[in-house]
Design an enzyme around this catalytic site. Sequence first.
Site, PDB file in Angstrom:
ATOM      1  N   HIS A   1     -21.867   6.748 -11.938  1.00 46.98           N
ATOM      2  CA  HIS A   1     -22.253   7.639 -10.847  1.00 46.98           C
ATOM      3  C   HIS A   1     -21.122   8.845 -10.841  1.00 46.98           C
ATOM      4  O   HIS A   1     -20.218   8.791  -9.982  1.00 46.98           O
ATOM      5  CB  HIS A   1     -21.917   6.940  -9.282  1.00 46.98           C
ATOM      6  CG  HIS A   1     -22.561   7.425  -8.063  1.00 46.98           C
ATOM      7  ND1 HIS A   1     -22.750   8.831  -8.094  1.00 46.98           N
ATOM      8  CD2 HIS A   1     -22.746   6.957  -6.823  1.00 46.98           C
ATOM      9  CE1 HIS A   1     -23.367   9.211  -6.899  1.00 46.98           C
ATOM     10  NE2 HIS A   1     -23.087   8.121  -5.972  1.00 46.98           N
TER      11      HIS A   1
ATOM     12  N   ARG B   1     -25.724   9.669   1.634  1.00 45.15           N
ATOM     13  CA  ARG B   1     -24.543  10.674   1.504  1.00 45.15           C
ATOM     14  C   ARG B   1     -24.793  11.590   0.141  1.00 45.15           C
ATOM     15  O   ARG B   1     -24.750  12.676   0.083  1.00 45.15           O
ATOM     16  CB  ARG B   1     -23.201  10.038   0.993  1.00 45.15           C
ATOM     17  CG  ARG B   1     -22.440   9.550   2.378  1.00 45.15           C
ATOM     18  CD  ARG B   1     -21.626   8.326   2.096  1.00 45.15           C
ATOM     19  NE  ARG B   1     -22.793   7.076   1.831  1.00 45.15           N
ATOM     20  CZ  ARG B   1     -23.335   6.561   3.241  1.00 45.15           C
ATOM     21  NH1 ARG B   1     -22.763   6.943   4.310  1.00 45.15           N
ATOM     22  NH2 ARG B   1     -23.916   5.552   3.024  1.00 45.15           N
ATOM     23  N   THR B   2     -25.276  10.767  -1.016  1.00 49.00           N
ATOM     24  CA  THR B   2     -25.530  11.732  -2.223  1.00 49.00           C
ATOM     25  C   THR B   2     -26.683  12.749  -2.257  1.00 49.00           C
ATOM     26  O   THR B   2     -26.437  13.806  -2.507  1.00 49.00           O
ATOM     27  CB  THR B   2     -25.778  11.002  -3.507  1.00 49.00           C
ATOM     28  OG1 THR B   2     -24.741   9.937  -3.374  1.00 49.00           O
ATOM     29  CG2 THR B   2     -25.364  11.705  -4.611  1.00 49.00           C
TER      30      THR B   2
ATOM     31  N   ARG C   1     -31.360  10.510  -9.163  1.00 47.92           N
ATOM     32  CA  ARG C   1     -31.020   9.201  -8.792  1.00 47.92           C
ATOM     33  C   ARG C   1     -31.955   8.057  -9.054  1.00 47.92           C
ATOM     34  O   ARG C   1     -33.006   8.302  -8.783  1.00 47.92           O
ATOM     35  CB  ARG C   1     -30.411   9.094  -7.334  1.00 47.92           C
ATOM     36  CG  ARG C   1     -30.093   7.603  -7.196  1.00 47.92           C
ATOM     37  CD  ARG C   1     -29.556   7.099  -5.788  1.00 47.92           C
ATOM     38  NE  ARG C   1     -27.983   7.515  -5.908  1.00 47.92           N
ATOM     39  CZ  ARG C   1     -27.233   7.196  -4.926  1.00 47.92           C
ATOM     40  NH1 ARG C   1     -27.704   6.378  -3.944  1.00 47.92           N
ATOM     41  NH2 ARG C   1     -25.929   7.859  -4.854  1.00 47.92           N
TER      42      ARG C   1
ATOM     43  N   LYS D   1     -49.448   7.090 -10.057  1.00 49.34           N
ATOM     44  CA  LYS D   1     -50.435   6.990 -10.852  1.00 49.34           C
ATOM     45  C   LYS D   1     -50.319   6.537 -12.327  1.00 49.34           C
ATOM     46  O   LYS D   1     -51.392   6.885 -13.309  1.00 49.34           O
ATOM     47  CB  LYS D   1     -51.391   8.393 -10.795  1.00 49.34           C
ATOM     48  CG  LYS D   1     -52.020   8.683  -9.314  1.00 49.34           C
ATOM     49  CD  LYS D   1     -52.684  10.018  -9.325  1.00 49.34           C
ATOM     50  CE  LYS D   1     -51.662  11.021  -8.664  1.00 49.34           C
ATOM     51  NZ  LYS D   1     -52.376  12.221  -8.428  1.00 49.34           N
TER      52      LYS D   1
END
Length: 357
Positions: free
Chosen positions: A168, A85-86, A135, A114
Amino acid sequence: MRLSEIAWESFHNLDVYAKAPYLHEHGHPFHVLIAEQFDRAQLDELSALATQIRFIAKSDDGMDFLRSLLRNKRVMLYFSQPSTRTFLSFRAACQILGMRIGDVRDSSTSSEFKGESHEDSVRTFSSYFDCIIMRTKIGGLAEKMAWVLSNSERPVPIVNAGSGSDQHPTQALLDVYTLLRSFEARGGIDGKTIVFVGDLARGRTVRSLASLLINYKDVRQCFVAPDRFQIGKDILARLNAAGVKYELLSDFKSILPEADAVYMTRVQDEWDSEKGESAKIDISRYCIGANDLKLMRPNAIIMHPLPRRKEISTDIDHDSRAMYWRQMRNGMWVRVALIAAIFEVDNKIREYHGKTY
Ligand code: CP
């Protein structure tokens, strides 16, 4: 106050509310990192803007106007933790505003694999993009990256799309918008009883929303969970400091008749410190189904940040009180409003809306 004017340690150690002035510029949000950076006036303003955008987007001319606003801007979606959703609602929101979009959804496909540091990765993204929406499972990383960029030659905004089990903020914005729309004819959010249910200890959406609700008068917050999943003491300290009425409960059914909104959550077992830890906790009493609807007020609403597991039975999806699908779509409109505000084109939207409607 700017993030470039304060040392990282000093900023990091500030109280959440003291951080707010560092995150806004010219009266607009710049970095969006924590729910506590928004006050009631800003929440009302963003919500009103989201509603105007919804109206404008109904016509082809309106969509053309919205797409013209940020067509020269590029946005990076840096999601190193799973999301449906986000990620998609931010992508759709950026498309609505005409932005071009890049993404990294898996660190194993970037040079972090890396051994590149987060700092170097984010500085690299800022070389190519005008905003980074990120996120991460690392709590506080978005804040650190915002500070790094603010102290670089390309200080582009960072939007926290979920960090650790802590914050959030944009989910909380869409949750407030959903509550405002749902209670529009009932005096708004003031005076309502909001019942949070499930894994509240590790639910970053609940933590951010509980903080935002402090902005509203006489809201009673009820936290219903087994002991292990009860809301964190840091959030309770914030509620105590603000004089907010709250209750810690374990019996869901007894509070259900008093709820104006029931905010369900799933068990966040991705944060278990050992495999199978959450499965040992009985959550069967923290689920909602058709029989429970009989206990609820006819005008109460059921919310969930989603994804769900079994805590909301699918057979109540068609009940008028099931708000979670509309809540999810509200997320897209609020995120359009937020990005428009960050890039300071929100006044153009208000002007267009005023002339057209
Ligand atoms: N509500 C929410 O954050 O959903 P996703 O994890 O699917 O983005």
